[in-house]
Design an enzyme around this catalytic site. Sequence first.
Site, PDB file in Angstrom:
ATOM      1  N   GLU A   1     101.123   0.538  31.202  1.00 58.77           N
ATOM      2  CA  GLU A   1     102.285   0.323  30.329  1.00 58.77           C
ATOM      3  C   GLU A   1     103.576   0.628  31.080  1.00 58.77           C
ATOM      4  OE1 GLU A   1     104.151   1.811  26.030  1.00 58.77           O
ATOM      5  OE2 GLU A   1     102.123   2.411  26.616  1.00 58.77           O
TER       6      GLU A   1
ATOM      7  N   GLU B   1     112.945  11.373  31.795  1.00 62.39           N
ATOM      8  CA  GLU B   1     112.828  12.813  32.022  1.00 62.39           C
ATOM      9  C   GLU B   1     111.352  13.231  32.086  1.00 62.39           C
ATOM     10  OE1 GLU B   1     116.728  11.764  30.866  1.00 62.39           O
ATOM     11  OE2 GLU B   1     114.870  11.412  29.752  1.00 62.39           O
TER      12      GLU B   1
END
Length: 381
Positions: free
Chosen positions: A244, A369
């Site tokens: 993905e 992040e």
Amino acid sequence: MKHPYLTDDHEIFRRSLRKFLEKEAYPFYDQWEEERMIPRSFWRKMGDQGYLCPDIDEAYGGSEVDWGFAVVINEELERVGSGLVGVGLHNDIVVPYITAYGTEEQKKRWLPKSTTGEIITAIAMTEPGAGSDLANIQTTAVLDGDHYILNGQKTFITNGIQSDLVVVACKTDPKANPKHKGVSLLVVERDTPGFSRGRKLNKVGLHCQDTAELIFEDCLVPKENLLGEEGKGFVYLMEKLQQERLLVAIAAQITSEVMLKQTIDYVKSREAFGKPISKFQNTQFKIVEMATEIEMGRAFIDQLIAEHIEGKEVVTKVSMAKWKLTDSARKIASECMQLHGGYGYMEEYEIARRFRDIPVASIYAGTNEIMKTIIAKNMGL
């Protein structure tokens, strides 16, 4: 130099797909953006031409081709517009859960119609209170006789409105320790009692891509719709997130390439102070900087795709590509809009749409992040 994963067959396939999209997608994309939806008829046409799930076994309606063909499909769809991301999600994110973890009965029931476009799929992980922290999802599924009773809410679900089949991450054992061992995957079909759609979400970008809230209220899911084993859902999700995130990186790379080409064409044709703005040193330096960044990104992503096709463990590199290429694409979008001047802020110029569409790539499939956290962990920091 020999390309690391593309052959003449892939390029022939690309030309055929591009010709199809020039007829069936490019002329209608602005209309789809206004209507906030890609019509199901387009999905059916994709299926008719063999552009849906081409890598799955012929027994289930696929062509059993290598994943390089999937890369070509995702690249060409992204060239049309980022709003077509739902097709890639169907082909290369959701359906692989069924091919990898589904029973023979499940595969026969769902895969053939997934290749024709009769079934559109979605995956429901994110909740109003849980995004990247999948171990703390609150959606529960309690086995009662022949059915699981599913309760909870999901949000930001790609293909949420049109989906006929939703892979839902849920807790079958809320008391499991550690928490992630209580996560399982259930497949919820359209019209299942207790399953409803919430709002069709109004996003900053990706306007033609339907994103929605999904609601499960005492939703009765047959126990035969459990995907894989109970308690293994978190492991399955971690195994499939690599591909993905690679798809997101590929899309970011293509978007950058498209924006640069459009901007080069624009600065060559637009004049200021008696000459094309491409003749100004500042313009040249900006173009050169972006072109260099894009070339380096292409070299990295191509090698990474080749390693992924070979079945290598590339989680760290995928995380690097996902954060770096999406971050670069956001910066390139801003630079390209600036070089378009006032026209870049006008909707009739494609750069405005690209500028709107690209920021979310740094957020979905795991925020950038989180990508940096994964890289740091794998580096032993």
